[in-house]
Design a protein around this motif. Structure first.
Motif, PDB file in Angstrom:
ATOM      1  N   UNK A  63      35.032  -1.659 -19.931  1.00 25.27           N
ATOM      2  CA  UNK A  63      35.068  -0.202 -20.007  1.00 25.27           C
ATOM      3  C   UNK A  63      34.659   0.468 -18.709  1.00 25.27           C
ATOM      4  N   UNK A  64      34.588  -0.269 -17.619  1.00 27.28           N
ATOM      5  CA  UNK A  64      34.137   0.259 -16.340  1.00 27.28           C
ATOM      6  C   UNK A  64      34.993   1.429 -15.864  1.00 27.28           C
ATOM      7  N   UNK A  65      36.297   1.312 -15.934  1.00 32.51           N
ATOM      8  CA  UNK A  65      37.179   2.397 -15.496  1.00 32.51           C
ATOM      9  C   UNK A  65      36.980   3.648 -16.343  1.00 32.51           C
ATOM     10  N   UNK A  66      36.911   3.481 -17.640  1.00 33.83           N
ATOM     11  CA  UNK A  66      36.731   4.627 -18.536  1.00 33.83           C
ATOM     12  C   UNK A  66      35.398   5.320 -18.262  1.00 33.83           C
ATOM     13  N   UNK A 120      28.442  -2.857 -19.779  1.00 31.32           N
ATOM     14  CA  UNK A 120      27.608  -3.714 -18.948  1.00 31.32           C
ATOM     15  C   UNK A 120      26.492  -2.850 -18.363  1.00 31.32           C
ATOM     16  N   UNK A 121      25.562  -3.465 -17.671  1.00 34.46           N
ATOM     17  CA  UNK A 121      24.403  -2.717 -17.163  1.00 34.46           C
ATOM     18  C   UNK A 121      24.797  -1.638 -16.162  1.00 34.46           C
ATOM     19  N   UNK A 135      22.968   6.762 -17.870  1.00 35.42           N
ATOM     20  CA  UNK A 135      21.542   7.124 -17.798  1.00 35.42           C
ATOM     21  C   UNK A 135      21.241   7.993 -16.578  1.00 35.42           C
ATOM     22  N   UNK A 136      21.937   7.746 -15.473  1.00 37.74           N
ATOM     23  CA  UNK A 136      21.735   8.536 -14.263  1.00 37.74           C
ATOM     24  C   UNK A 136      22.072  10.007 -14.522  1.00 37.74           C
ATOM     25  N   UNK A 137      23.163  10.247 -15.192  1.00 38.87           N
ATOM     26  CA  UNK A 137      23.546  11.622 -15.497  1.00 38.87           C
ATOM     27  C   UNK A 137      22.550  12.253 -16.461  1.00 38.87           C
TER      28      UNK A 137
END
Length: 132
Positions: free
Chosen positions: A54-57, A109-110, A117-119
């Motif tokens: 799901x990295x791209x999404x 993934x992490x 979490x950053x947002x």
């Protein structure tokens, strides 16, 4: 039966989901034209990758949400009530970040989780902890 349906090969994409290593796949040919093979495809707003990561999404959604943080900063700057700031966050930022989370929720993934979490941390710092 002939239903007069015409397939536009130039708009047709093929994505093979195969978890085996080192497998060669023959190109799909329809009416003498080769169908384009892609490694990711956006369907109903969800970007699906060939290995079901799901990295791209998440990257696309995080980018959209980051752009909207500016407006939250402006609301804070103009001293708009914290209740309206929270409403704005839920409607425009959180909804983007969590779009289709029922699909990708357990598959993060992490690195992807850190983006989300950053947002959320930025939202907390902008709002002074007023937005849960």
């Amino acid at each position: 039966t002939n239903d007069d349906l015409k397939l536009n090969i130039s708009k047709t994409k093929e994505m093979i989901i195969d978890f085996r290593k080192n497998t060669a796949h023959q190109p799909t040919i329809i009416h003498g034209e080769e169908v384009a093979s892609v490694d990711r495809y956006k369907y109903l707003g969800v970007t699906i990758q060939e290995h079901l990561k799901w990295t791209s999404h998440i990257s696309i959604q995080a980018k959209k949400a980051s752009k909207r943080l500016y407006h939250l900063c402006k609301l804070k700057e103009f001293k708009v009530s914290s209740k309206l700031q929270e409403l704005f966050y839920h409607a425009t930022i959180e909804s983007v970040m969590l779009f289709a989370c029922t699909v990708w929720g357990n598959g993060l993934n992490r690195h992807d989780e850190k983006k989300i979490r950053r947002i959320q941390k930025i939202v907390q710092s902008i709002s002074g902890g007023n937005i849960p």
